[in-house]
Motif scaffolding. Structure first.
Motif, short mmCIF file in Angstrom:
data_model
loop_
_atom_site.label_atom_id
_atom_site.label_comp_id
_atom_site.label_asym_id
_atom_site.label_seq_id
_atom_site.Cartn_x
_atom_site.Cartn_y
_atom_site.Cartn_z
N ASP A 30 -14.02 12.02 34.94
CA ASP A 30 -15.18 12.87 35.25
C ASP A 30 -16.32 12.07 35.86
O ASP A 30 -17.03 12.56 36.75
N CYS A 82 -5.04 9.30 38.36
CA CYS A 82 -4.06 10.36 38.06
C CYS A 82 -2.61 9.89 38.22
O CYS A 82 -1.69 10.68 38.00
N GLU A 109 -15.76 22.16 47.15
CA GLU A 109 -14.91 23.16 46.49
C GLU A 109 -13.55 22.56 46.13
O GLU A 109 -13.04 22.75 45.01
N SER A 112 -13.83 20.29 43.15
CA SER A 112 -13.98 21.06 41.92
C SER A 112 -12.64 21.59 41.42
O SER A 112 -12.33 21.52 40.22
N VAL A 113 -11.84 22.09 42.34
CA VAL A 113 -10.50 22.58 41.98
C VAL A 113 -9.66 21.43 41.44
O VAL A 113 -8.99 21.55 40.40
N GLN A 115 -10.69 18.64 40.09
CA GLN A 115 -11.20 18.16 38.81
C GLN A 115 -10.58 18.94 37.65
O GLN A 115 -10.24 18.38 36.62
N LYS A 116 -10.42 20.23 37.85
CA LYS A 116 -9.86 21.08 36.79
C LYS A 116 -8.35 20.91 36.64
O LYS A 116 -7.82 20.89 35.55
N SER A 117 -7.65 20.77 37.76
CA SER A 117 -6.18 20.73 37.72
C SER A 117 -5.60 19.33 37.54
O SER A 117 -4.56 19.17 36.92
N LYS A 118 -6.25 18.35 38.14
CA LYS A 118 -5.73 16.98 38.23
C LYS A 118 -4.33 16.97 38.84
O LYS A 118 -3.53 16.08 38.58
N ASP A 122 -3.61 19.59 44.70
CA ASP A 122 -5.06 19.71 44.85
C ASP A 122 -5.68 18.40 45.31
O ASP A 122 -6.65 18.38 46.08
#
Length: 163
Positions: A30, A82, A109, A112-113, A115-118, A122
């Motif tokens: 993060d 990752c 954008e 942000s996508v 960051q949530k999915s890793k 994405d």
């Protein structure tokens, strides 16, 4: 672009920083995402693409390139974080009808996508959208690579000088 070489150099720099600052067991994902967003904001500021109230021109290409490469460092670092291997990453640029301001927003954008999915898909979208931004800014792969090599050296020097 020698993506494998860039990942290798970034991994070495990340390891150096984590060792020096005792961060080997920290989850830095993060913080790296936030650092990337800040760097992209700094890049946008240098392009002045959103400053409709100002007639002052963009910073020089060299300044814009240096700011762009700061983002490359964090994008690579996030891929390493990752566990994505370089063979998995396709560096093809994407086609878009967006202008520079819209492309900046699209990059945000995509981050942000991611960051949530890793997720790898994405992550590839982050790279693709960022490379398209480079194209819109008139930056070539060769220029980006050279600037990355230079900035990587600067980053090591900063670590040696307790930046």
């Amino acid at each position: 672009m020698q993506l494998g070489k860039l990942f290798e150099m970034q991994r070495a720099l990340d390891n150096h920083i984590e060792d020096k600052h005792g961060l080997q067991n920290e989850d830095l994902f993060d913080r790296k995402v936030l650092a990337l967003l800040v760097e992209i904001g700094e890049l946008a500021n240098e392009t002045r693409c959103f400053k409709f109230w100002s007639v002052k021109p963009s910073s020089t290409k060299e300044v814009v390139l240096e700011e762009f490469v700061d983002g490359v460092h964090f994008i690579l670092s996030l891929g390493i974080e990752c566990g994505f291997e370089t063979e998995q990453i396709d560096m093809n640029d994407e086609e878009s009808l967006l202008n520079v301001t819209e492309q900046f927003l699209f990059v945000y954008e995509r981050i942000s996508v991611f960051q949530k999915s890793k997720g790898l898909a994405d992550y590839k979208q982050v790279i693709s959208s960022y490379l398209h931004l480079a194209s819109l800014l008139g930056l070539t792969s060769e220029e980006i690579e050279r600037a990355y090599f230079h900035k990587n050296e600067v980053n090591y020097q900063r670590q040696q000088n307790n930046y």
